[in-house]
Design a protein around this motif. Sequence first.
Motif, PDB file in Angstrom:
ATOM      1  N   VAL A 153      -3.497  11.925  13.787  1.00 21.60           N
ATOM      2  CA  VAL A 153      -3.382  12.206  15.324  1.00 21.60           C
ATOM      3  C   VAL A 153      -2.311  11.427  15.787  1.00 21.60           C
ATOM      4  O   VAL A 153      -1.636  11.578  16.571  1.00 21.60           O
ATOM      5  N   PHE A 154      -2.231  10.087  15.317  1.00 20.91           N
ATOM      6  CA  PHE A 154      -1.513   8.970  15.669  1.00 20.91           C
ATOM      7  C   PHE A 154       0.116   9.414  15.504  1.00 20.91           C
ATOM      8  O   PHE A 154       0.946   9.644  16.343  1.00 20.91           O
ATOM      9  N   GLY A 155       0.455  10.097  14.375  1.00 24.76           N
ATOM     10  CA  GLY A 155       1.740  10.646  14.047  1.00 24.76           C
ATOM     11  C   GLY A 155       1.995  11.585  14.746  1.00 24.76           C
ATOM     12  O   GLY A 155       3.052  11.898  15.027  1.00 24.76           O
ATOM     13  N   ILE A 156       1.257  12.832  14.948  1.00 25.26           N
ATOM     14  CA  ILE A 156       1.599  13.955  15.469  1.00 25.26           C
ATOM     15  C   ILE A 156       1.385  13.945  17.022  1.00 25.26           C
ATOM     16  O   ILE A 156       2.641  14.225  17.610  1.00 25.26           O
TER      17      ILE A 156
ATOM     18  N   MET B  72      10.875  22.161  13.812  1.00 25.02           N
ATOM     19  CA  MET B  72      12.016  22.732  13.853  1.00 25.02           C
ATOM     20  C   MET B  72      12.291  23.667  12.893  1.00 25.02           C
ATOM     21  O   MET B  72      12.943  24.598  13.542  1.00 25.02           O
ATOM     22  N   LEU B  73      11.600  23.872  11.813  1.00 20.85           N
ATOM     23  CA  LEU B  73      11.619  25.208  11.105  1.00 20.85           C
ATOM     24  C   LEU B  73      11.145  26.536  11.752  1.00 20.85           C
ATOM     25  O   LEU B  73      11.691  27.485  11.823  1.00 20.85           O
ATOM     26  N   VAL B  74       9.831  26.172  12.383  1.00 24.65           N
ATOM     27  CA  VAL B  74       9.341  27.312  13.337  1.00 24.65           C
ATOM     28  C   VAL B  74      10.099  27.871  14.421  1.00 24.65           C
ATOM     29  O   VAL B  74      10.406  29.051  14.701  1.00 24.65           O
ATOM     30  N   THR B  75      10.607  26.857  15.039  1.00 26.98           N
ATOM     31  CA  THR B  75      11.635  27.150  16.277  1.00 26.98           C
ATOM     32  C   THR B  75      13.096  27.356  15.641  1.00 26.98           C
ATOM     33  O   THR B  75      13.938  27.709  16.637  1.00 26.98           O
ATOM     34  N   LYS B  76      13.205  27.246  14.387  1.00 28.79           N
ATOM     35  CA  LYS B  76      14.754  27.686  13.830  1.00 28.79           C
ATOM     36  C   LYS B  76      15.789  26.849  14.435  1.00 28.79           C
ATOM     37  O   LYS B  76      17.117  27.315  14.583  1.00 28.79           O
ATOM     38  N   GLN B  77      15.648  25.528  14.440  1.00 27.41           N
ATOM     39  CA  GLN B  77      16.575  24.533  14.978  1.00 27.41           C
ATOM     40  C   GLN B  77      17.330  24.095  13.913  1.00 27.41           C
ATOM     41  O   GLN B  77      16.665  23.808  12.729  1.00 27.41           O
ATOM     42  N   SER B  78      18.594  23.744  13.873  1.00 27.00           N
ATOM     43  CA  SER B  78      19.359  23.176  13.063  1.00 27.00           C
ATOM     44  C   SER B  78      18.960  21.961  12.545  1.00 27.00           C
ATOM     45  O   SER B  78      18.877  20.915  13.724  1.00 27.00           O
TER      46      SER B  78
ATOM     47  N   PHE C  78       5.254   9.206   8.780  1.00 25.91           N
ATOM     48  CA  PHE C  78       5.212  10.082   7.763  1.00 25.91           C
ATOM     49  C   PHE C  78       4.667  11.290   8.258  1.00 25.91           C
ATOM     50  O   PHE C  78       5.512  12.401   8.203  1.00 25.91           O
ATOM     51  N   PHE C  79       3.607  11.167   8.823  1.00 25.54           N
ATOM     52  CA  PHE C  79       2.995  12.638   9.514  1.00 25.54           C
ATOM     53  C   PHE C  79       3.833  12.872  10.497  1.00 25.54           C
ATOM     54  O   PHE C  79       3.872  14.013  10.822  1.00 25.54           O
ATOM     55  N   SER C  80       4.358  12.093  11.523  1.00 26.73           N
ATOM     56  CA  SER C  80       5.160  12.448  12.547  1.00 26.73           C
ATOM     57  C   SER C  80       6.542  13.337  12.215  1.00 26.73           C
ATOM     58  O   SER C  80       7.044  14.197  12.556  1.00 26.73           O
ATOM     59  N   SER C  81       7.107  12.684  11.060  1.00 28.13           N
ATOM     60  CA  SER C  81       8.441  13.272  10.557  1.00 28.13           C
ATOM     61  C   SER C  81       8.190  14.827   9.785  1.00 28.13           C
ATOM     62  O   SER C  81       8.847  15.607  10.104  1.00 28.13           O
ATOM     63  N   ILE C  82       7.126  14.978   9.273  1.00 27.79           N
ATOM     64  CA  ILE C  82       6.596  16.139   8.683  1.00 27.79           C
ATOM     65  C   ILE C  82       6.531  17.235   9.884  1.00 27.79           C
ATOM     66  O   ILE C  82       6.737  18.261   9.784  1.00 27.79           O
ATOM     67  N   ALA C  83       5.519  16.780  10.875  1.00 23.43           N
ATOM     68  CA  ALA C  83       5.206  17.686  11.984  1.00 23.43           C
ATOM     69  C   ALA C  83       6.531  17.979  12.719  1.00 23.43           C
ATOM     70  O   ALA C  83       6.844  19.106  12.918  1.00 23.43           O
TER      71      ALA C  83
END
Length: 280
Positions: free
Chosen positions: A210-213, A49-55, A39-44
Amino acid sequence: MQKRAFLYVNIAVLLFGFAGLFAKWVDLPAIAITFGRVFFSSIALGLYMLVTKQSFRVRSRKDLGLLLLAGVFLAVHWWTILLSIQLSTVAIGTITFSTFPLFVTFAEPLVKGERPRLRNVLIALVIFAGVLITIPDFSFENDMFRGVLVGMISPIAYTVITMLNKGFSGSYSGALISFYEQGTAALVLLPFVAAMGIRPQMGDVALLLVFGIVTTAFAHTLFISSLKDIPARLAGVCSSMETVYGILFALILLGEVPSLREILGGAVILCAVVYAQLRE
């Protein structure tokens, strides 16, 4: 590029070895820990991807379906390895996962219509021998043995994931692949966790962050990125180092002293991994 890929895969495996400790640190069932992780990993990953403007775009429905399938297997893989650690020890959980190269060694050539190379088969057999050395008691009444049985599901699931990711790595970024797979895993696990009615403590939530990110989003993306430049079977052999790292971290941070059998088995696995990397 191959040197960079070796660096990526080894950093990722180091973090994977550290990840097993969270099964002991977080006071929640394994399935809830797995959900928090993805859950936390997918959010991170989504924010990255949004910040780096990836599609976020996937080229075809077939690719999307395979990414979602890999996400289902990812949920099974991480749940079973964490459950194995909770049933036994970090050492046993990571040792069972170290059989993963055995499955990749035979799966990758079959997918390509090739015969497995004798050298890779021998390396896989040596790794398997190392695993057998570390198992203390082949009895269903023993928690350690039950941990091994559950843990053996993990490398089978991870073999499927690795083969799928090998096909994606040339077309998509590691971040995009990880985002879809871990987001799917979170959706798959959500109904089970919701039915359990779990209310985690703030300390557990912080650990799951921490685990997720760090040990999931970052490490998993590095590992997938490495598959662009090195064979999946070699990445699988490198992944066996997770066992050695896991045992060392458990000794230092949890006080889990490995038995002589676990030390000998870890040494056998380490020698096989070093040999494989030097050969490549």
